[in-house]
Design a protein around this motif. Structure first.
Motif, PDB file in Angstrom:
ATOM      1  N   THR A 180      -4.118  -1.742  -7.076  1.00 43.35           N
ATOM      2  CA  THR A 180      -4.887  -1.259  -6.801  1.00 43.35           C
ATOM      3  C   THR A 180      -6.019  -1.840  -6.316  1.00 43.35           C
ATOM      4  N   PRO A 195      -3.256   0.195 -11.372  1.00 44.25           N
ATOM      5  CA  PRO A 195      -4.589   0.347 -10.830  1.00 44.25           C
ATOM      6  C   PRO A 195      -4.944  -0.845 -10.943  1.00 44.25           C
ATOM      7  N   SER A 209       0.879  -1.063   0.132  1.00 42.51           N
ATOM      8  CA  SER A 209       0.037   0.139  -0.091  1.00 42.51           C
ATOM      9  C   SER A 209       1.055   1.035  -0.082  1.00 42.51           C
ATOM     10  N   ARG A 210       2.071   0.875   0.379  1.00 39.27           N
ATOM     11  CA  ARG A 210       2.660   2.049   0.431  1.00 39.27           C
ATOM     12  C   ARG A 210       3.753   2.810  -0.873  1.00 39.27           C
ATOM     13  N   VAL A 211       3.678   1.958  -1.684  1.00 44.77           N
ATOM     14  CA  VAL A 211       4.776   2.011  -2.846  1.00 44.77           C
ATOM     15  C   VAL A 211       3.276   1.755  -4.219  1.00 44.77           C
ATOM     16  N   LEU A 212       2.665   1.374  -4.057  1.00 41.58           N
ATOM     17  CA  LEU A 212       1.598   1.149  -5.110  1.00 41.58           C
ATOM     18  C   LEU A 212       0.744   2.992  -5.814  1.00 41.58           C
ATOM     19  N   ASP A 213       1.567   2.290  -6.870  1.00 43.89           N
ATOM     20  CA  ASP A 213       0.940   4.216  -7.561  1.00 43.89           C
ATOM     21  C   ASP A 213      -1.103   3.674  -8.105  1.00 43.89           C
ATOM     22  N   PRO A 214      -1.796   3.892  -7.872  1.00 42.04           N
ATOM     23  CA  PRO A 214      -3.024   3.625  -8.759  1.00 42.04           C
ATOM     24  C   PRO A 214      -2.772   3.815  -9.887  1.00 42.04           C
ATOM     25  N   GLN A 215      -2.227   4.818 -10.552  1.00 42.51           N
ATOM     26  CA  GLN A 215      -2.103   5.360 -12.158  1.00 42.51           C
ATOM     27  C   GLN A 215      -1.286   3.976 -12.704  1.00 42.51           C
ATOM     28  N   ARG A 216      -0.516   3.810 -12.115  1.00 44.10           N
ATOM     29  CA  ARG A 216       0.635   3.153 -12.444  1.00 44.10           C
ATOM     30  C   ARG A 216       0.364   1.087 -13.146  1.00 44.10           C
TER      31      ARG A 216
END
Length: 246
Positions: free
Chosen positions: A204, A201, A192-199
């Motif tokens: 996430t 999705p 949850s600290r490293v996942l970018d929802p844009q990259r």
């Protein structure tokens, strides 16, 4: 100079010992030791110390004999591992008869899983050769019997049984290795600290849906069951296609 032993020669040698076609330990004075005692001792060592401890010297020490004396019964560590991997599984239990193939093969699969759990280090043994021992053959025969009333070819029945066997070994091996980590409970938090929802999705959404949380009491069994059920769902479609042709 000795010619190195080929894989085929090593397999043939293991096969002979496993099926009692070779009579080890017959040369020289009797020492009160048998092949069964050697294999049982090896299993006791592995149960206590893991598969990494399975060496000729360690088994000999456990028995109170010299390492060289063991070579009268087992010619190499490879042969020892072949004997141990067969004996550790044991013979299959009584399985249901007169049931449909899916009920039967599911019971067989869970019996395999239970046999492996009795000696979890079995999952660490190398898969260098196909199963050739009498215990392995008994399991294979029992699995094939579950498909006896289906119209699929014998060669395909073998593929279906081996596919389930490899699934169980692979999935249980991964679960065993992952379970040895100390930080598995922190995995969702770290993600949850490293996942970018844009990259990422899809990942996430999976994380938000608690896909990585181990909330089940018997998580390993639940996970193995899910994969096995999906595998057998595919088998149903496959076998039905054969039945429709006949």
């Amino acid at each position: 100079m000795e010619t190195p032993e080929t894989g085929a020669e090593a397999l043939a040698k293991s096969f002979a010992v496993l099926w009692g076609m070779d009579q080890p330990g017959t040369r020289g004075p009797k020492r009160g030791l048998s092949l069964d005692q050697v294999v049982d001792a090896a299993i006791e060592v592995a149960d206590a110390e893991g598969s990494a401890a399975l060496s000729m010297s360690r088994v000999a020490k456990h028995l109170g004999f010299t390492t060289m004396s063991l070579y009268r019964y087992v010619d190499s560590k490879d042969t020892l591992l072949a004997l141990v991997s067969d004996r550790a599984l044991g013979l299959p239990p009584e399985l249901p008869v007169g049931v449909d193939w899916r009920t039967g093969i599911e019971a067989w699969a869970w019996a395999v899983a239970a046999a492996i759990k009795r000696h979890p280090w079995f999952l660490e043994l190398p898969l260098a050769t196909p199963p050739v021992g009498p215990c392995n053959m008994a399991w294979l025969d029992a699995g094939l019997a579950m498909f006896a009333e289906t119209p699929i070819p014998e060669s395909t029945k073998l593929q279906l049984v081996m596919n389930i066997s490899l699934y169980l070994i692979g999935r249980m091996r991964v679960a065993r290795e992952v379970a040895t980590g100390d930080d598995n409970d922190e995995y969702p938090t770290l993600l949850s600290r490293v996942l970018d929802p844009q990259r990422f999705p899809a990942l996430t959404r999976a994380l938000a849906g608690q896909a990585f949380d181990e909330t089940e009491t018997d998580w390993e069994d639940v996970d193995v069951r899910f994969g096995l059920d999906r595998l057998l769902d595919g088998y149903e479609q496959f076998i039905r296609s054969y039945e429709q042709r006949s």
